[in-house]
Structure formats: C-alpha cells, structure tokens
Write an enzyme that holds these catalytic residues in place. Structure first.
Site, PDB file in Angstrom:
ATOM      1  N   HIS A  12       0.816  -1.228   0.000  1.00 47.20           N
ATOM      2  CA  HIS A  12       0.000   0.000   0.000  1.00 47.20           C
ATOM      3  C   HIS A  12       0.853   1.284   0.000  1.00 47.20           C
ATOM      4  O   HIS A  12       0.526   2.245   0.697  1.00 47.20           O
ATOM      5  CB  HIS A  12      -0.963  -0.017   1.188  1.00 47.20           C
ATOM      6  CG  HIS A  12      -0.324   0.147   2.533  1.00 47.20           C
ATOM      7  ND1 HIS A  12      -0.871  -0.375   3.675  1.00 47.20           N
ATOM      8  CD2 HIS A  12       0.803   0.774   2.931  1.00 47.20           C
ATOM      9  CE1 HIS A  12      -0.099  -0.065   4.706  1.00 47.20           C
ATOM     10  NE2 HIS A  12       0.918   0.638   4.273  1.00 47.20           N
ATOM     11  N   HIS A  59      -2.281   5.342   9.150  1.00 54.39           N
ATOM     12  CA  HIS A  59      -0.947   5.888   9.429  1.00 54.39           C
ATOM     13  C   HIS A  59      -1.097   7.226  10.144  1.00 54.39           C
ATOM     14  O   HIS A  59      -0.719   8.269   9.609  1.00 54.39           O
ATOM     15  CB  HIS A  59      -0.151   6.047   8.141  1.00 54.39           C
ATOM     16  CG  HIS A  59       0.026   4.769   7.371  1.00 54.39           C
ATOM     17  ND1 HIS A  59      -0.986   4.171   6.655  1.00 54.39           N
ATOM     18  CD2 HIS A  59       1.105   3.978   7.214  1.00 54.39           C
ATOM     19  CE1 HIS A  59      -0.530   3.062   6.090  1.00 54.39           C
ATOM     20  NE2 HIS A  59       0.726   2.916   6.412  1.00 54.39           N
ATOM     21  N   HIS A 196       9.980  -3.529   4.297  1.00 55.79           N
ATOM     22  CA  HIS A 196      10.410  -2.145   4.121  1.00 55.79           C
ATOM     23  C   HIS A 196      10.701  -1.493   5.465  1.00 55.79           C
ATOM     24  O   HIS A 196      10.147  -1.864   6.499  1.00 55.79           O
ATOM     25  CB  HIS A 196       9.407  -1.293   3.325  1.00 55.79           C
ATOM     26  CG  HIS A 196       8.048  -1.061   3.930  1.00 55.79           C
ATOM     27  ND1 HIS A 196       7.184  -2.077   4.297  1.00 55.79           N
ATOM     28  CD2 HIS A 196       7.370   0.083   4.189  1.00 55.79           C
ATOM     29  CE1 HIS A 196       6.044  -1.560   4.743  1.00 55.79           C
ATOM     30  NE2 HIS A 196       6.137  -0.246   4.706  1.00 55.79           N
ATOM     31  N   GLU A 243       3.827  -4.659   9.105  1.00 57.86           N
ATOM     32  CA  GLU A 243       2.515  -4.551   8.446  1.00 57.86           C
ATOM     33  C   GLU A 243       2.045  -5.897   7.888  1.00 57.86           C
ATOM     34  O   GLU A 243       0.849  -6.117   7.681  1.00 57.86           O
ATOM     35  CB  GLU A 243       2.570  -3.527   7.298  1.00 57.86           C
ATOM     36  CG  GLU A 243       2.712  -2.092   7.777  1.00 57.86           C
ATOM     37  CD  GLU A 243       2.760  -1.078   6.636  1.00 57.86           C
ATOM     38  OE1 GLU A 243       2.633   0.112   6.919  1.00 57.86           O
ATOM     39  OE2 GLU A 243       2.943  -1.468   5.460  1.00 57.86           O
TER      40      GLU A 243
HETATM   41  C1  DHB Z   1       6.149   3.923   2.464  1.00 59.27           C
HETATM   42  C2  DHB Z   1       5.541   2.687   2.622  1.00 59.27           C
HETATM   43  C3  DHB Z   1       4.460   2.524   3.475  1.00 59.27           C
HETATM   44  O1  DHB Z   1       3.861   1.352   3.729  1.00 59.27           O
HETATM   45  C4  DHB Z   1       3.948   3.609   4.123  1.00 59.27           C
HETATM   46  O2  DHB Z   1       2.833   3.433   4.839  1.00 59.27           O
HETATM   47  C5  DHB Z   1       4.554   4.847   4.001  1.00 59.27           C
HETATM   48  C6  DHB Z   1       5.658   5.005   3.160  1.00 59.27           C
HETATM   49  C7  DHB Z   1       7.300   4.116   1.555  1.00 59.27           C
HETATM   50  O3  DHB Z   1       7.750   3.174   0.916  1.00 59.27           O
HETATM   51  O4  DHB Z   1       7.744   5.236   1.429  1.00 59.27           O
HETATM   52 FE    FE Z   2       2.279   1.581   5.532  1.00 56.51          FE
END
Ligand code: DHB
Ligand code: FE
Length: 326
Positions: A12, A59, A196, A243
């Site tokens: 997402h 978020h 990530h 997540e």
């Molecule tokens: C990014 C990824 C995410 O899941 C998020 O909620 C905010 C930023 C990113 O890759 O920058």
């Molecule tokens: Fe996220």
C-alpha cells in the site's frame, strides 16, 4: 448466507497513489509496478463481489497517537479519503456496508475479539492504494465497484497484535460472514508490507528472500507464519515489515484450503517491496451458489492456470530491479 470467496494481498505504498493521481503510471518505473496488477483488475471485474472487507493500517490519519485501537471496524455508511498532508486523494468516497459491518462486530466481539467500532472514520493510503491497484483508477466523482468494510489494525505503535492473533481474527471473520443471512459474495484484502523500513539507519531495507518465503507460506502453510515473533519481522523485514501481520487476517478468513490464482512481486516502489497475491477459498464452506458464481473457482481452472503461467513469465522479466539489503 454470505461467503468469503477470495482473498487479496497487496502492498500500500503512498507513492503508488501519487503516481496514479499525477498520471505517471506510464513511466517505466511505475509501469513495472502497475503492470503487476492488470491480471487482478480483470479478475476483479469478472468476480464482481458484493462487498469487500479491507484489512489495512491507518498511518496516524484517522487516529492520532493519542488513540490507538488495535482492531477498528468501520461500521459507517461512508468513509471519506483522509488528508495525509497534501489534501485528500482524488478518489471516490468509500461506501460502507453498515448492516454487514454491525453483524460482524456483534459476531466477532461475542467471539471474544474486542473490536473498536468506528461510526465515523476517514481512510488513508493504507486502504485507498490497494483499492486502486485491484479495482483500478476511479474518478473522484465516480464510485468504487462495491461497498467496503474497513478493518484498521494497529501496526504503527508498539505493541501490534501477533500474527497468530490476526490469523484467529480472520477465522472469526469467516464465521461472522457465514452467519449473515443474505447471499453476499465477499472478498477480503490483507494490505501493507512487504519488507520495508522507511527511517533510521536501516532505511531502504528490503529482504526479497523473506518476502517470497512469506508469500509461499501464505498459500501453503500459514500456521507456520503465525509463529513468527514480532522481532523476526522487524529484524528480517524492517520496522514497517510488521505490516505483514495484516495479511494473516485475510488468510485466516479464507479457511484451510486455498488456491493461489496469481502472484506478483517487484522491488522497489518508493522504499517498499511490492507484493501481491490472489487466493480463492476452496474449503467445503465455499461450495454452493457463491462458489459457483466465482469465474476462477471450479469453472475455469484451465483458463486461470494459463493466465497464471503467462503472468508469472512476465513477472520474472520485471523482477530485475531487486535489491536486497540487510
Ligand atoms: C512507504 C511505505 C508505506 O507502507 C507507508 O505506509 C509509508 C511510506 C514508503 O515506501 O515510502
Ligand atoms: Fe504503511
């Protein structure tokens, strides 16, 4: 009687939303990402579900750090897109399904999962980006193809729920949906991830081996995934990799037997490994009218596997941009 007929897993990333909203989807970088969802958009158009339950995380858009529900169910009639700092995304207001949502709340809470009930809630990229990826781009004044029940999970502030708790909540959702008298065909999304980390010394961390293993086990052995402790997610998949526990709610809601219809994986989009999977529910409970109407379940397995083979080949060609850092 309502049925959960299929599950969708999707990352997402907010930059995906920005690429769509600013008409940049044909740029090679974004083309690589969006092309991985073409199969699913076609599948979804044919599937025509009556309702989608979308498991996602807020978020700090609808909830601030002052109020952090572990599981929050959207029971409202509509959910406007949140302003995440640059104005609300130009996407339609999400229509809810208050009757099914209230039924789910009752069933799941009496099953000892203490959900927070949200009768007013805005939704951020955590939900609208996967909706765009799988339902396609929608005009701001248009409408999404089906009503949506949002289920927000806290994966932002410690302590998030365990993967096992998420999986068990998925099972309770399945039971809840199946006790709803109307003959509705429901799809469930698990969103977020994959690996990530967006801040700190390890920002940019991506672990493709971990991600692929997670996707493999999501189909084959989700119980194994339920035993992964938070620290393993954090260490192997980065701080925001946590997540991924949300995908276990989706998987728990599908029952024991699933068929993997489609998978896509590419690195990166912004800081994130983009994962996507489509699973159809195959257990006994998914038989009957709802299952018979699923174009990819039972009726056309050959067509589905042909499509799968074709898309896997294309995906392999696209996966050259991978970077693995640890
Ligand atoms: C990014 C990824 C995410 O899941 C998020 O909620 C905010 C930023 C990113 O890759 O920058
Ligand atoms: Fe996220």
């Amino acid at each position: 009687m309502a049925r959960i007929i299929a599950g969708v897993g999707s990352s997402h990333v907010p930059a995906i939303g920005a690429a769509l909203d600013n008409n940049r989807t044909e740029e090679p970088y974004w083309r690589r990402v969006f092309s991985g969802f073409e199969w699913s958009q076609k599948w979804m158009r044919e599937l025509k579900p009556d309702v989608a339950i979308i498991v996602y995380n807020d978020h700090a858009s609808a909830f601030s750090v002052e109020v952090i529900p572990t599981f929050a169910l959207g029971c409202a009639a509509e959910f406007p897109p949140a302003d995440e700092g640059w104005g609300p995304r130009p996407v339609p207001v999400v229509q809810g399904h208050p009757a099914l949502a209230a039924h789910i709340a009752q069933s799941v809470i009496l099953d000892e999962f203490d959900l927070t009930i949200c009768n007013k809630m805005e939704v951020d990229h955590g939900m609208t980006v996967p909706m765009n990826l799988v339902f396609g781009k929608q005009d701001k004044d248009g409408e999404w193809p089906c009503p949506v029940i949002p289920l927000a999970v806290n994966v932002v502030m410690y302590p998030p729920p365990t993967g096992h708790r998420c999986f068990m909540l998925g099972k309770a959702l399945k039971k809840a949906v199946e006790s709803y008298p109307e003959d509705l065909r429901v799809v469930i999304f698990g969103t977020g991830g994959l690996s990530h980390q967006i801040s700190g010394p390890r920002a940019g961390l991506i672990n493709s081996k971990w991600d692929r293993n997670f996707l493999d086990n999501l189909s084959k052995d989700p119980v194994k995934l339920t035993k992964i402790p938070h620290l393993d997610y954090m260490r192997e998949a980065g701080a925001e990799g946590i997540e991924m526990v949300m995908w276990l709610i989706m998987r728990g809601a599908l029952g024991d037997n699933v068929e993997e219809l489609y998978r896509f994986y590419t690195v990166p989009a912004s800081n994130t490994a983009v994962g996507h999977i489509v699973l159809s529910a195959r257990d006994g409970a998914a038989k009957g009218k709802a299952r018979a109407r699923d174009p990819f379940v039972g009726k056309r397995p050959a067509a589905a596997s042909k499509l799968r083979r074709a898309t896997r080949g294309a995906a392999a060609a696209r996966q050259k941009v991978e970077r693995i850092r640890s």
